[in-house]
Design an enzyme around this catalytic site. Sequence first.
Site, PDB file in Angstrom:
ATOM      1  N   ASP A  53       2.817   6.907  -3.067  1.00  0.00           N
ATOM      2  CA  ASP A  53       2.068   6.107  -2.103  1.00  0.00           C
ATOM      3  C   ASP A  53       0.678   5.895  -2.710  1.00  0.00           C
ATOM      4  OD1 ASP A  53       1.366   4.904   0.444  1.00  0.00           O
ATOM      5  OD2 ASP A  53       0.305   6.758   0.897  1.00  0.00           O
TER       6      ASP A  53
ATOM      7  N   ASP B 176      -2.611   4.646  -0.657  1.00  0.00           N
ATOM      8  CA  ASP B 176      -3.754   4.932   0.208  1.00  0.00           C
ATOM      9  C   ASP B 176      -3.744   6.377   0.697  1.00  0.00           C
ATOM     10  OD1 ASP B 176      -4.764   2.273   0.104  1.00  0.00           O
ATOM     11  OD2 ASP B 176      -3.154   1.672   1.450  1.00  0.00           O
TER      12      ASP B 176
END
Length: 223
Positions: free
Chosen positions: A8, A10
């Site tokens: 991922d 963020d």
Amino acid sequence: MKNLAIFDLDNTLINTDSDHAWPQYLMKKGLVDVAETEAQNEKFYRDYQNGCLDIDAFLAFHLAPLKAFSREQLDEMHREFTAEFIEPHISPMARMLVQSHRSAGDELLVISSTNEFVITPICHLFGIENIIGTQLEADASGRYTGRYVGVPSLKEGKITRLHQWLAARGESLSDYGKTYFYSDSKNDLPLLRLVSEPVAVNPDADLLREAREKGWPVLNFKE
């Protein structure tokens, strides 16, 4: 057999949320209505954290400003945005994590619910070329229309987009020895539960609870 390391973006590889930061950049530059944009930006960010984001409403808000600028203008804006809002939030530990998988010969992939315009240059800072983000529609001249195409890469949508990416390569998850996924958010629990090596990074409360219950590794890049 090669391994697949999925990240991922963020609050995982970067210690901030690029989706949330981009409107902040636009507000600082005076390119959008500050009061309205700030209110909407904060509301959608809370909804995401609470796991109840209306993805269509969010994308309508988030992508609308892109229509006002050419791709060349947006690229220049993004360079300024990255220098001020992103690079200060990249930890040495995140860079070391990516490099450890690269050194091991693993395939590297970022999959993020944030749109591909925002995330692609950020992923390139880590030397990652395989990038899945929410796809944007462009007109014949290449200008963004403010609409998205395909399945947004949020929650179960990350699994859909991952399988599409693998299929385009003539692959499936079974072609990899180990499949890692690093994430901070309960929104990513569907994909975390799918891979063989889930890892919680800077986890929210719900993800931390599940990680502890299931014995998943927990990393903190914000300390």
